[in-house]
Design a protein around this motif. Structure first.
Motif, short mmCIF file in Angstrom:
data_model
loop_
_atom_site.label_atom_id
_atom_site.label_comp_id
_atom_site.label_asym_id
_atom_site.label_seq_id
_atom_site.Cartn_x
_atom_site.Cartn_y
_atom_site.Cartn_z
N ASP A 298 6.09 0.15 17.28
CA ASP A 298 6.46 -0.11 15.90
C ASP A 298 5.35 -0.88 15.17
OD1 ASP A 298 8.79 1.13 16.47
OD2 ASP A 298 10.04 -0.68 16.48
N GLY A 299 4.84 -1.90 15.79
CA GLY A 299 3.80 -2.71 15.15
C GLY A 299 2.53 -1.91 14.90
N LEU A 300 2.17 -1.03 15.84
CA LEU A 300 0.95 -0.24 15.66
C LEU A 300 1.11 0.77 14.52
CD1 LEU A 300 -1.86 0.05 16.83
CD2 LEU A 300 -0.97 1.76 18.42
N ILE A 301 2.27 1.45 14.45
CA ILE A 301 2.50 2.39 13.36
C ILE A 301 2.55 1.66 12.03
CG2 ILE A 301 4.13 4.05 12.41
CD1 ILE A 301 2.67 5.12 14.81
N HIS A 302 3.19 0.50 11.98
CA HIS A 302 3.27 -0.26 10.75
C HIS A 302 1.89 -0.75 10.32
CE1 HIS A 302 7.72 -1.26 11.86
NE2 HIS A 302 7.57 -0.05 11.36
N LEU A 303 1.04 -1.12 11.28
CA LEU A 303 -0.32 -1.55 10.95
C LEU A 303 -1.11 -0.40 10.32
CD1 LEU A 303 -2.59 -3.66 11.09
CD2 LEU A 303 -3.11 -2.80 13.41
N ALA A 304 -1.02 0.78 10.91
CA ALA A 304 -1.71 1.94 10.34
C ALA A 304 -1.16 2.28 8.96
CB ALA A 304 -1.56 3.13 11.28
N GLU A 305 0.14 2.13 8.78
CA GLU A 305 0.74 2.43 7.49
C GLU A 305 0.23 1.47 6.42
OE1 GLU A 305 5.24 3.14 5.65
OE2 GLU A 305 4.97 2.02 7.52
N ALA A 306 0.11 0.18 6.78
CA ALA A 306 -0.34 -0.81 5.80
C ALA A 306 -1.82 -0.67 5.48
CB ALA A 306 -0.04 -2.22 6.33
N GLU A 307 -2.65 -0.42 6.50
CA GLU A 307 -4.10 -0.40 6.30
C GLU A 307 -4.59 0.91 5.69
OE1 GLU A 307 -5.89 -2.92 6.49
OE2 GLU A 307 -4.62 -4.30 7.60
N LEU A 308 -3.97 2.03 6.05
CA LEU A 308 -4.48 3.34 5.64
C LEU A 308 -3.69 3.94 4.48
CD1 LEU A 308 -5.28 4.99 9.10
CD2 LEU A 308 -6.84 3.81 7.54
N LEU A 309 -2.37 3.87 4.55
CA LEU A 309 -1.56 4.59 3.58
C LEU A 309 -1.18 3.78 2.36
CD1 LEU A 309 0.80 6.68 5.87
CD2 LEU A 309 -1.48 7.20 5.03
N GLY A 310 -1.34 2.47 2.40
CA GLY A 310 -1.03 1.65 1.23
C GLY A 310 -1.83 2.07 0.00
N PRO A 311 -3.18 2.14 0.08
CA PRO A 311 -3.95 2.59 -1.08
C PRO A 311 -3.64 4.02 -1.49
CG PRO A 311 -5.37 1.49 0.52
CD PRO A 311 -4.05 1.71 1.19
N LEU A 312 -3.35 4.89 -0.52
CA LEU A 312 -3.02 6.27 -0.85
C LEU A 312 -1.68 6.37 -1.56
CD1 LEU A 312 -4.19 8.12 2.39
CD2 LEU A 312 -5.49 7.51 0.34
N ASP A 313 -0.73 5.51 -1.20
CA ASP A 313 0.56 5.50 -1.90
C ASP A 313 0.38 5.17 -3.38
OD1 ASP A 313 1.89 6.13 0.43
OD2 ASP A 313 2.39 4.06 0.92
N SER B 12 8.37 3.46 6.81
CA SER B 12 9.09 2.59 7.74
C SER B 12 9.07 1.16 7.22
CB SER B 12 8.47 2.67 9.14
OG SER B 12 7.07 2.43 9.09
N ARG B 13 7.94 0.47 7.37
CA ARG B 13 7.86 -0.89 6.82
C ARG B 13 7.62 -0.85 5.31
NH1 ARG B 13 4.49 -5.25 10.07
NH2 ARG B 13 6.29 -4.85 11.41
N GLU B 14 6.77 0.06 4.87
CA GLU B 14 6.55 0.22 3.43
C GLU B 14 7.78 0.86 2.79
OE1 GLU B 14 3.88 -0.82 1.77
OE2 GLU B 14 2.96 -1.62 3.60
N LYS B 15 8.16 0.36 1.62
CA LYS B 15 9.34 0.87 0.94
C LYS B 15 9.02 2.17 0.20
CE LYS B 15 11.63 -3.60 0.19
NZ LYS B 15 12.19 -4.52 -0.82
N LYS B 16 10.00 3.07 0.19
CA LYS B 16 9.85 4.30 -0.58
C LYS B 16 9.85 3.94 -2.07
CE LYS B 16 13.30 7.11 -0.76
NZ LYS B 16 14.34 8.11 -0.37
N PRO B 17 8.98 4.58 -2.86
CA PRO B 17 8.91 4.23 -4.29
C PRO B 17 10.24 4.45 -5.00
CG PRO B 17 7.03 5.57 -3.63
CD PRO B 17 7.97 5.58 -2.47
N SER B 18 10.51 3.59 -5.97
CA SER B 18 11.73 3.70 -6.77
C SER B 18 11.50 4.65 -7.93
CB SER B 18 12.12 2.31 -7.30
OG SER B 18 13.11 2.41 -8.29
N VAL B 19 12.41 5.63 -8.08
CA VAL B 19 12.28 6.60 -9.17
C VAL B 19 12.38 5.90 -10.52
CG1 VAL B 19 13.34 8.60 -10.24
CG2 VAL B 19 13.13 8.50 -7.76
N THR B 20 13.32 4.98 -10.66
CA THR B 20 13.51 4.28 -11.93
C THR B 20 12.26 3.50 -12.31
OG1 THR B 20 15.87 4.09 -11.50
CG2 THR B 20 14.94 2.62 -13.16
N ARG B 21 11.66 2.83 -11.34
CA ARG B 21 10.45 2.06 -11.62
C ARG B 21 9.30 2.97 -12.02
NH1 ARG B 21 8.37 -2.00 -14.03
NH2 ARG B 21 6.45 -2.80 -13.09
#
Length: 333
Positions: free
Chosen positions: A173-188, A310-319
């Protein structure tokens, strides 16, 4: 003859007459809320699966046209070679160049399909690693992400950070969350901007252009372009056919789950909070179609993302709609 007041005695036990205090309240009329006709029609057009007879018809029609064009081109070149060798040689070179370009386009489409399948496989592997809590599977996912994003300058810093910190993580879990934060945060964030731009365009055309099918065409083309750009942001690089395949997958999911229909929460939070949408039904439909475009964009992010949210929240449509339409149809109240 003068008439005086008349006294009427009610019989004992007779029911009392209805008074304003005891009358039932007048029911409020149902609000005539704007409906997302353009987005509903565009979603059904994209999600509709042709029948087997239709597929046979178009396959045979395209094959016949391609065969006739090939025969005509062959006869044209050979006849021209017999009449004038120089002009025939020029026609031969142009025909060969055209065929080569067609082959290159076909190879690029095949490569795009393969890359989309690769992203799907990484997503499935990440889901399995999180479900099984297997560190070895998680490390395999990280290695596949590195190969997917290799050569991207915008992710070099994130890849370096991931390489520095992954040795300190000892659970899946921690490894997947780390990759999500470091790689996919800017792409999101880039994907959110694409969603906001598409929602703004669909809302503007629906509200301003009075043509009957202009809003439907704009909604369909804007959503296809948005889904294609989101796939490219996450490493998918969808071609023309790949973008249509992704669009069908996203729209089919939305139609099947009823997410294309406008819910009360969407109407109250989006349409009810925009000043012009309360005045003009056309502007209200524009806001609703823009909101549903944002909903399609969020679904596309889920489909095209190599890792699940997973750790990152799915974007809110209203926002997303609030940010996209700020200043366009009036400020939020």
């Amino acid at each position: 003859m003068s008439k005086g007041p008349v006294l009427i005695d009610l019989e004992e036990g007779a029911p009392a007459k209805e008074t304003p205090a005891t009358a039932p309240p007048v029911p409020d009329p149902e609000p005539d809320l704007p409906q997302p006709r353009a987005m509903e029609m565009a979603a059904r057009i994209a999600a509709r699966r042709p029948s087997r007879l239709s597929r046979w018809f178009w396959s045979l029609a395209l094959s016949l046209v391609a065969f006739a064009a090939s025969v005509a081109a062959w006869e044209f070149v050979t006849t021209l070679l017999e009449r004038n060798p120089v002009l025939g040689l020029i026609a031969t070179v142009l025909t060969v160049a055209f065929v080569v370009v067609l082959l290159i386009i076909a190879l690029r489409e095949l490569a795009a399909f393969a890359r989309l399948r690769r992203v799907d496989d990484i997503h499935a592997a990440a889901d399995a690693a999180l479900t099984h809590a297997d560190l070895a599977e998680a490390k395999g996912v990280i290695e596949r992400l590195r190969r997917l994003f290799r050569g991207r300058e915008d992710l070099r810093w994130g890849l370096d950070r991931l390489a520095e910190r992954e040795g300190d993580v000892f659970d899946a879990d921690g490894l997947i969350h780390l990759a999500e934060a470091e790689l996919l945060g800017p792409l999101d964030e880039l994907a959110k901007r694409e969603v906001e731009a598409a929602a703004r365009q669909v809302a503007t055309v629906t509200a301003i252009v009075p043509l009957a099918l202009a809003d439907v065409v704009t909604a369909l083309t804007s959503n296809i372009r948005m889904i294609r750009r989101i796939a490219e942001i996450y490493g998918g690089r969808a071609g023309a056919l790949g973008a249509w395949r992704l669009t069908r997958a996203v729209m089919t999911h939305l139609v099947a789950t009823g997410a294309v229909a406008v819910g009360d929460d969407l109407i109250q939070s989006v349409v009810g909070g925009t000043a012009l949408s309360r005045i003009s039904r056309r502007f209200g439909e524009g806001v609703v179609n823009g909101a549903l475009t944002a909903r399609v964009g969020v679904a596309a992010m889920e489909v095209c993302r190599p890792l699940p949210f997973s750790r990152e929240k799915k974007p809110s449509v209203t926002r997303l709609v609030q940010r996209a339409l700020t200043g366009l149809f009036g400020s939020k109240s």
